[in-house]
Design a protein around this motif. Structure first.
Motif, PDB file in Angstrom:
ATOM      1  N   TYR A  80      57.365 -32.683 -29.451  1.00  0.00           N
ATOM      2  CA  TYR A  80      56.651 -32.046 -28.346  1.00  0.00           C
ATOM      3  C   TYR A  80      56.860 -32.810 -27.042  1.00  0.00           C
ATOM      4  N   THR A  81      56.912 -32.072 -25.963  1.00  0.00           N
ATOM      5  CA  THR A  81      56.893 -32.712 -24.651  1.00  0.00           C
ATOM      6  C   THR A  81      55.485 -33.233 -24.407  1.00  0.00           C
ATOM      7  N   TYR A  82      55.325 -34.058 -23.395  1.00  0.00           N
ATOM      8  CA  TYR A  82      53.981 -34.558 -23.092  1.00  0.00           C
ATOM      9  C   TYR A  82      53.060 -33.408 -22.686  1.00  0.00           C
ATOM     10  N   PHE A  83      53.594 -32.446 -21.950  1.00  0.00           N
ATOM     11  CA  PHE A  83      52.793 -31.271 -21.606  1.00  0.00           C
ATOM     12  C   PHE A  83      52.477 -30.473 -22.871  1.00  0.00           C
ATOM     13  N   GLY A  84      53.454 -30.412 -23.767  1.00  0.00           N
ATOM     14  CA  GLY A  84      53.253 -29.701 -25.025  1.00  0.00           C
ATOM     15  C   GLY A  84      52.172 -30.333 -25.886  1.00  0.00           C
ATOM     16  N   PHE A 123      42.663 -31.532 -17.403  1.00  0.00           N
ATOM     17  CA  PHE A 123      42.936 -32.346 -16.216  1.00  0.00           C
ATOM     18  C   PHE A 123      44.367 -32.875 -16.243  1.00  0.00           C
ATOM     19  N   MET A 124      44.819 -33.310 -17.427  1.00  0.00           N
ATOM     20  CA  MET A 124      46.185 -33.833 -17.533  1.00  0.00           C
ATOM     21  C   MET A 124      47.220 -32.723 -17.398  1.00  0.00           C
ATOM     22  N   MET A 125      46.876 -31.520 -17.823  1.00  0.00           N
ATOM     23  CA  MET A 125      47.799 -30.400 -17.625  1.00  0.00           C
ATOM     24  C   MET A 125      47.936 -30.070 -16.144  1.00  0.00           C
ATOM     25  N   ILE A 126      46.828 -30.183 -15.425  1.00  0.00           N
ATOM     26  CA  ILE A 126      46.878 -29.970 -13.979  1.00  0.00           C
ATOM     27  C   ILE A 126      47.732 -31.051 -13.323  1.00  0.00           C
ATOM     28  N   ARG A 127      47.639 -32.273 -13.848  1.00  0.00           N
ATOM     29  CA  ARG A 127      48.417 -33.399 -13.317  1.00  0.00           C
ATOM     30  C   ARG A 127      49.704 -33.595 -14.136  1.00  0.00           C
ATOM     31  N   LYS A 128      50.367 -32.505 -14.435  1.00  0.00           N
ATOM     32  CA  LYS A 128      51.556 -32.568 -15.290  1.00  0.00           C
ATOM     33  C   LYS A 128      52.698 -33.355 -14.650  1.00  0.00           C
ATOM     34  N   ASN A 129      52.685 -33.499 -13.343  1.00  0.00           N
ATOM     35  CA  ASN A 129      53.724 -34.294 -12.686  1.00  0.00           C
ATOM     36  C   ASN A 129      53.531 -35.787 -12.920  1.00  0.00           C
ATOM     37  N   TYR A 165      52.783 -42.408 -19.305  1.00  0.00           N
ATOM     38  CA  TYR A 165      51.442 -41.838 -19.262  1.00  0.00           C
ATOM     39  C   TYR A 165      51.333 -40.772 -20.351  1.00  0.00           C
ATOM     40  N   CYS A 166      51.302 -41.253 -21.584  1.00  0.00           N
ATOM     41  CA  CYS A 166      51.256 -40.352 -22.736  1.00  0.00           C
ATOM     42  C   CYS A 166      49.866 -39.732 -22.858  1.00  0.00           C
ATOM     43  N   PRO A 167      49.771 -38.417 -22.889  1.00  0.00           N
ATOM     44  CA  PRO A 167      48.459 -37.754 -22.923  1.00  0.00           C
ATOM     45  C   PRO A 167      47.625 -38.084 -24.154  1.00  0.00           C
ATOM     46  N   ILE A 168      48.276 -38.417 -25.258  1.00  0.00           N
ATOM     47  CA  ILE A 168      47.511 -38.739 -26.469  1.00  0.00           C
ATOM     48  C   ILE A 168      46.610 -39.934 -26.223  1.00  0.00           C
ATOM     49  N   TRP A 169      47.185 -41.008 -25.683  1.00  0.00           N
ATOM     50  CA  TRP A 169      46.404 -42.224 -25.475  1.00  0.00           C
ATOM     51  C   TRP A 169      45.324 -42.018 -24.422  1.00  0.00           C
ATOM     52  N   TYR A 170      45.671 -41.334 -23.345  1.00  0.00           N
ATOM     53  CA  TYR A 170      44.690 -41.167 -22.269  1.00  0.00           C
ATOM     54  C   TYR A 170      43.595 -40.175 -22.657  1.00  0.00           C
ATOM     55  N   ILE A 185      39.864 -42.718 -15.617  1.00  0.00           N
ATOM     56  CA  ILE A 185      40.860 -43.098 -16.619  1.00  0.00           C
ATOM     57  C   ILE A 185      42.116 -42.233 -16.510  1.00  0.00           C
ATOM     58  N   LEU A 186      41.967 -41.046 -15.971  1.00  0.00           N
ATOM     59  CA  LEU A 186      43.088 -40.110 -15.902  1.00  0.00           C
ATOM     60  C   LEU A 186      43.899 -40.252 -14.615  1.00  0.00           C
ATOM     61  N   PHE A 187      43.709 -41.382 -13.924  1.00  0.00           N
ATOM     62  CA  PHE A 187      44.511 -41.684 -12.739  1.00  0.00           C
ATOM     63  C   PHE A 187      45.242 -43.017 -12.920  1.00  0.00           C
ATOM     64  N   PRO A 188      46.012 -43.154 -14.002  1.00  0.00           N
ATOM     65  CA  PRO A 188      46.715 -44.430 -14.228  1.00  0.00           C
ATOM     66  C   PRO A 188      47.742 -44.725 -13.144  1.00  0.00           C
ATOM     67  N   ASP A 189      48.298 -43.679 -12.552  1.00  0.00           N
ATOM     68  CA  ASP A 189      49.292 -43.879 -11.500  1.00  0.00           C
ATOM     69  C   ASP A 189      48.667 -44.494 -10.252  1.00  0.00           C
ATOM     70  N   ILE A 190      47.414 -44.174  -9.990  1.00  0.00           N
ATOM     71  CA  ILE A 190      46.717 -44.771  -8.848  1.00  0.00           C
ATOM     72  C   ILE A 190      46.336 -46.216  -9.166  1.00  0.00           C
ATOM     73  N   ILE A 191      45.828 -46.433 -10.379  1.00  0.00           N
ATOM     74  CA  ILE A 191      45.464 -47.788 -10.802  1.00  0.00           C
ATOM     75  C   ILE A 191      46.694 -48.688 -10.784  1.00  0.00           C
ATOM     76  N   ASP A 192      47.844 -48.118 -11.122  1.00  0.00           N
ATOM     77  CA  ASP A 192      49.099 -48.877 -11.168  1.00  0.00           C
ATOM     78  C   ASP A 192      49.430 -49.528  -9.824  1.00  0.00           C
ATOM     79  N   LYS A 193      48.961 -48.920  -8.745  1.00  0.00           N
ATOM     80  CA  LYS A 193      49.256 -49.440  -7.413  1.00  0.00           C
ATOM     81  C   LYS A 193      48.435 -50.681  -7.073  1.00  0.00           C
TER      82      LYS A 193
END
Length: 221
Positions: free
Chosen positions: A48-52, A95-101, A127-132, A175-183
């Motif tokens: 499966y893809t991450y979106f999948g 939320f993660m589907m909305i932030r699929k990018n 940013y694997c959706p399973i873990w988040y 928790i669903l903003f790991p890309d922001i925390i990464d900064k």
């Protein structure tokens, strides 16, 4: 007890039917939404893809929640807590589907691993959706579902339940903003080290939320 067995049996039947028609259902969703859900004709998580993965988990949880409706709402007459379960389980996935990018395969990173990935934890990096989803679920169980449950009891002030509810939802969202925390951290959040850091953040948020709930119940109710 007999009713619980009946609900479990119902869930098993629906689950078997879904498993049998999974490929057709997912293929229909792919064509309808014009998205990629599966990488190949198989059923392991690697297929499966991450979106999948978000789609698959959502479908499974919808079946689970459908069966959960009867014991929670019909038997115990606690509709608010059922809504709490919906938010706890499905909100992170939507939320993660909305932030699929953000939650996609492009974030996969084996940096610092030192060898080829050999298990699920090492394969599902980025940013694997399973873990988040699991991390958000921990927080939801610490506060969100409790906040909704408190709304079912008239003797509990409305504001008390709302404080816990929204505190939980906000924390689940953080928790669903790991890309922001990464900064703001030196650790690459797309690696296993980053995931471990996010787990620490999750535990800290859960402790804070549990403490908040105890304080509200002890001093404000």
């Amino acid at each position: 007890m007999s009713s619980i067995v009946l609900y479990v049996f119902l869930a098993m039947i629906i689950g078997v039917v879904f498993y049998h028609f999974e490929d057709k259902i997912l293929s229909f969703i792919e064509k309808t939404l014009n998205v990629k859900i599966k990488r190949g004709n198989c059923k392991s998580l690697d297929c499966y893809t991450y979106f999948g993965l978000n789609i698959l988990l959502s479908l499974i949880l919808i079946i689970f929640l459908f069966c959960l409706y009867f014991p929670v709402v019909i038997d115990t007459n606690n509709f608010p807590v059922f809504v709490g379960f919906i938010f706890m389980f499905l909100y992170p996935l939507i939320f993660m589907m909305i932030r699929k990018n953000t939650f996609n395969e492009n974030t996969i990173s084996y940096a610092g691993l030192g060898h080829s990935p050999c298990n699920m934890l090492e394969k599902c990096t980025g940013y694997c959706p399973i873990w988040y989803w699991l991390l958000s679920l921990i927080i939801g169980g610490s506060a969100t579902v409790w906040g909704f449950s408190m709304l079912n009891f008239p003797e509990i002030p409305l504001y008390a339940g709302l404080i816990i509810l929204f505190s939980g939802l906000i924390s689940q969202t953080v928790i669903l903003f790991p890309d922001i925390i990464d900064k703001f951290v030196s650790v690459d959040m797309k690696t296993i080290k980053g995931l471990k850091l996010m787990l620490i953040i999750t535990v800290l948020l859960s402790i804070i939320l549990i403490a908040l709930r105890v304080i509200i119940i002890t001093f404000l109710i």
